[in-house]
Design a protein around this motif. Structure first.
Motif, PDB file in Angstrom:
ATOM      1  N   LYS A 168       1.013  -1.152  -0.096  1.00 25.60           N
ATOM      2  CA  LYS A 168      -0.130  -0.039   0.061  1.00 25.60           C
ATOM      3  C   LYS A 168       0.928   1.279   0.030  1.00 25.60           C
ATOM      4  CE  LYS A 168      -3.951  -2.355   1.706  1.00 25.60           C
ATOM      5  NZ  LYS A 168      -5.153  -2.375   2.433  1.00 25.60           N
ATOM      6  N   THR A 170       0.472   3.943  -1.284  1.00 16.76           N
ATOM      7  CA  THR A 170      -0.003   5.455  -1.091  1.00 16.76           C
ATOM      8  C   THR A 170      -0.146   5.937   0.224  1.00 16.76           C
ATOM      9  OG1 THR A 170      -0.793   5.095  -3.114  1.00 16.76           O
ATOM     10  CG2 THR A 170      -1.767   7.087  -1.817  1.00 16.76           C
ATOM     11  N   GLU A 171      -0.604   4.949   1.176  1.00 19.66           N
ATOM     12  CA  GLU A 171      -0.552   4.944   2.619  1.00 19.66           C
ATOM     13  C   GLU A 171       0.725   5.438   3.138  1.00 19.66           C
ATOM     14  OE1 GLU A 171      -2.447   3.131   0.739  1.00 19.66           O
ATOM     15  OE2 GLU A 171      -4.281   3.269   1.705  1.00 19.66           O
ATOM     16  N   ALA A 174       1.664   8.785   2.270  1.00 21.01           N
ATOM     17  CA  ALA A 174       0.850   9.940   3.201  1.00 21.01           C
ATOM     18  C   ALA A 174       1.538  10.211   4.363  1.00 21.01           C
ATOM     19  CB  ALA A 174      -0.219   9.414   3.134  1.00 21.01           C
ATOM     20  N   GLN A 175       2.490   9.102   4.889  1.00 22.23           N
ATOM     21  CA  GLN A 175       3.202   9.518   6.029  1.00 22.23           C
ATOM     22  C   GLN A 175       4.172  10.203   6.040  1.00 22.23           C
ATOM     23  OE1 GLN A 175       2.011   7.849   8.767  1.00 22.23           O
ATOM     24  NE2 GLN A 175       0.175   7.137   7.322  1.00 22.23           N
ATOM     25  N   ARG A 184      -6.476   9.162  -3.474  1.00 17.51           N
ATOM     26  CA  ARG A 184      -6.700   8.217  -4.349  1.00 17.51           C
ATOM     27  C   ARG A 184      -7.978   8.384  -5.078  1.00 17.51           C
ATOM     28  NH1 ARG A 184      -6.286   3.989  -0.927  1.00 17.51           N
ATOM     29  NH2 ARG A 184      -3.856   3.401  -1.497  1.00 17.51           N
ATOM     30  N   TYR A 245      -7.975  -0.808  -2.010  1.00 15.33           N
ATOM     31  CA  TYR A 245      -7.544   0.827  -2.033  1.00 15.33           C
ATOM     32  C   TYR A 245      -8.661   1.713  -2.170  1.00 15.33           C
ATOM     33  CZ  TYR A 245      -3.747  -2.184  -3.809  1.00 15.33           C
ATOM     34  OH  TYR A 245      -2.831  -2.948  -3.937  1.00 15.33           O
ATOM     35  N   LEU A 250      -6.115  11.066   1.296  1.00 18.40           N
ATOM     36  CA  LEU A 250      -5.233  10.637   2.316  1.00 18.40           C
ATOM     37  C   LEU A 250      -4.658  11.704   3.180  1.00 18.40           C
ATOM     38  CD1 LEU A 250      -5.221   7.999  -0.004  1.00 18.40           C
ATOM     39  CD2 LEU A 250      -3.589   6.900   1.605  1.00 18.40           C
ATOM     40  N   LYS A 251      -4.568  12.697   2.530  1.00 16.99           N
ATOM     41  CA  LYS A 251      -3.658  13.987   3.147  1.00 16.99           C
ATOM     42  C   LYS A 251      -4.073  15.069   2.245  1.00 16.99           C
ATOM     43  CE  LYS A 251       0.987  14.856   4.801  1.00 16.99           C
ATOM     44  NZ  LYS A 251       2.461  14.172   4.473  1.00 16.99           N
TER      45      LYS A 251
END
Lengths: 253, 359, 73
Positions: A168, A170-171, A174-175, A184, A245, A250-251
């Protein structure tokens, strides 16, 4: 009212963006790449930034993105697009620089490049096409291939023991402190496509504001790789890809 | 009045880049060349000339940052040492294929593998015979002093933009680390955006209505198109071989024997020549400055007057193959080399030379 | 006030993927029985009277081969 009374220049409400070239795309019928290319071209046209935009194309099906969006392009080695974009943006800070990468390019061979470019907060746009498969090379397993999904290199379905679980990415992106906008989206319907276009526009606007890296994942369909019709593959995507997904921001800061 | 400064070869690369209008440096730390980026970071050229300096996450990224910068018509530089260059070979092949100019410094250490941080010349094949995949070459400059480290940055950019190709400065740990007096040449400013747009019509400077889009790629799926691209590259290499071979001869006019050596080994072999001359042996030294294009014609010109040639290298024998190709069996070609980072003395080379000619 | 629309399909560029069909809210579009030079059954307005010019079909068309017209009647 006759058709000829409707089909008049003054009544035109939608036509091909002049930022798209007239070449017929090499993509398979129904491929999401074409839709995303169009949305990028429309954003470039609407923002009036054709002369200031540099695209970086990857290795994979979209290696030929430069044939379709009428801007200056650099074609990168597999996975290295964020490195090219980093130097281009730093050396030409007045430009809008974006990479266009698939899941193999971005989430497998190019993980170091994408993570570090995003972590440095390069003022670039990343368009990430996630169709859970290697399209260009003929349907092999990608880092984002779903559990149990059959590909030419996971012919009995992806298993955790043999291949590990889907990445994942993209997760993970985002961090990173350097990213300002991570979202997404998808393009299987008109509503979804319009939302994706707004996301792409926001990403380009961010890069002019020096807010950091904007990252737009587009969950996409690869009907040839998935061995489904275009319409069926869009349905399969909604049913099977979206749970893993999920669509949305996410941000956003 | 010329200005001289005492500096390391590696520092000379950094100072020269700033003073010669370099637009960007992208690198990754590795011994024995980390002083290049360290010097740049201390100098902070982004506050003076506007030059960008960035520590990349890997050599793979550094070389691809060069691809991005070179695509914009900018003068971009990276430096590394042997293991780092192995990672860069992918990028070099793409740069050569897309016909993009850049300068890459390799301060060579001993290999293979992690090898040693002591000096070496074992990357000759990698530098001169391609390294990456496909039929490409790049100009390879072999400095033997801190001054040449300084001067070859500018020369390297001249050649890179003349041929639209990567240029390598193939140094070694000795040349990189030793401190010498360096003359600072007159400053060259960075090119303006207008100059780049005017002079490099191929660059990705942003597509304007008055021209077609610029696409920098090495991809050509049409066989005929791809063969044409390759022929174009080969014709550039032919041109390099006629116009840009550089070498230096030392006491070669009356020589019966010559040593061929480059980089730090050429400095050492100058003393070997003197040892031989003191004993009445007519020995000379040919120092290739461009390892590619190699001074093949000069060697062929000298062969009729010579009894033997010896290639002296910090390797198991790499350049000697190009010497043999030039000599083509007409006279004996001998070899002497040390490995593992051991640098032989002039006497050691002289003993090896005498042993060969007295066989 | 009603909206009347029409689409013009670049039949040579159309690959007959049918994504426009399923995104048309008024069932205006169908695939032609005829094929273009590439062998694709291209999209066309099977029921022109249904079209409202909403642009959904053009928005989702991966090959950007649909132009949309709309009038208020």
């Amino acid at each position: 009212m006759e058709l000829k009374d409707i089909i008049k220049p003054e009544n035109k409400v939608y036509s091909k963006s002049p930022v798209l070239t007239n070449k017929v795309m090499h993509y398979c019928p129904g491929c999401s790449h074409g839709t995303v290319h169009k949305l990028i071209a429309e954003v470039i046209e609407e923002m009036g930034i054709q002369e200031k935009t540099i695209g970086i194309s990857p290795v994979g099906c979209s290696v030929f993105a430069y044939n379709y969006i009428d801007i200056d392009w650099q074609q990168a080695a597999h996975g290295r697009a964020p490195a090219l974009a980093t130097a281009t943006k730093r050396l030409c800070p007045d430009k809008y620089v974006f990479t266009y990468q698939g899941d193999g390019d971005l989430a497998s061979i190019g993980t170091a490049e994408i993570i570090h470019a995003c972590n440095r907060g390069e003022n670039i746009v990343v368009i990430f096409i996630n169709n859970a498969i290697y399209g260009m090379t003929g349907g092999q397993m990608a880092p984002t291939t779903l559990m149990g999904m059959k590909t030419s290199t996971s012919p009995y379905g992806r298993t955790e023991e043999l291949h590990g679980k889907p990445l994942k990415i993209t997760e993970l992106i985002a961090q990173l402190e350097g990213t300002c906008y991570v979202t997404r989206q998808s393009v299987q319907s008109a509503a979804a496509s319009r939302k994706t276009k707004r996301a792409i526009r926001k990403a380009f606007e961010n890069s002019a504001l020096n807010k950091g890296t904007s990252f737009v994942e587009v969950v996409s369909a690869c009907n040839s790789g998935w061995k489904l019709t275009p319409v069926k593959s869009n349905e399969w995507m909604v049913e099977n890809m979206f749970p893993s997904y999920p669509i949305g921001d996410l941000k956003d800061r | 009045m010329a200005e001289f400064i005492l500096m390391k070869g590696n520092e000379a690369i950094a100072i020269s880049a700033i003073r010669n209008g370099c637009d960007g440096y992208f690198g990754y730390p590795i011994t024995p060349q980390s002083e290049v980026m360290e010097t740049l970071m201390v100098e902070r050229p982004w506050e003076t000339t506007g030059m960008v300096v960035l520590q990349a996450e890997s050599e793979t990224s550094s070389i691809n940052m060069l691809y991005g910068g070179a695509s914009c018509g900018k003068k971009v530089l990276t430096s590394s040492s042997s293991p780092g260059l192995s990672l860069m070979c992918e990028g070099l092949s793409y740069l050569a294929g897309a016909e993009l100019p850049c300068v890459v410094v390799n301060v060579v250490r001993g290999g293979p593998g992690l090898g040693t941080i002591q000096p070496g010349q074992g990357d000759y094949f990698q530098a001169c015979k391609g390294g990456g995949h496909g039929d490409y070459k790049m100009v390879v400059l072999a400095p033997n002093s801190a001054q040449e480290m300084y001067d070859f940055v500018d020369l390297g950019f001249d050649l890179a933009f003349k041929y639209l190709t990567p240029v390598m400065i193939l140094a070694d740990g000795v040349v990189g680390q030793m401190m010498e007096k360096v003359e600072l040449r007159p400053v060259k400013p960075r090119w303006s955006d207008e100059e780049i747009k005017k002079n490099f019509k191929w660059a990705t400077t942003g597509k304007t209505p008055d021209r077609e889009q610029n696409v920098l790629t090495s991809l050509a799926l049409d066989a005929a198109v791809h063969e044409r691209l390759n022929h174009k590259l080969q014709s550039k290499y032919k041109q390099m071989e006629t116009e840009d071979v550089r070498f230096e001869s030392y006491m070669c006019e009356d020589a019966d024997h010559i040593i061929v050596a480059y980089g730090c080994m050429a400095r050492i072999c100058e003393n070997t020549v003197e040892l031989a001359r003191n004993e009445g042996i007519k020995l000379g030294l040919l120092r290739p400055i461009t390892l590619y294009p190699f001074p093949t014609i000069e060697i062929q010109r000298m062969v009729p007057q010579l009894k033997s040639i010896m290639s002296v290298e910090l390797s198991a024998g790499q350049m000697v193959e190009d010497v043999r190709l030039a000599v083509n069996g007409k006279i004996p070609v001998n070899f002497f080399g040390r490995l593992g980072g051991i640098v032989p003395s002039p006497h050691e080379v002289y003993e090896a030379f005498k042993k060969e000619i007295n066989k | 006030m009603a909206l009347r629309g029409a689409i013009v399909v670049d039949t040579e560029k159309c690959k007959g993927c049918s994504v426009c069909l399923v995104n048309c809210p008024t069932n205006t579009i169908a695939l032609a029985k005829e094929v273009n030079s590439k062998g694709y059954n291209y999209a066309y307005m099977a029921f022109p009277e249904n079209c409202t010019g909403c642009t959904n079909c053009a928005t989702v068309c991966p090959d950007t081969c649909i132009t949309v017209y709309r009038v208020k009647v």
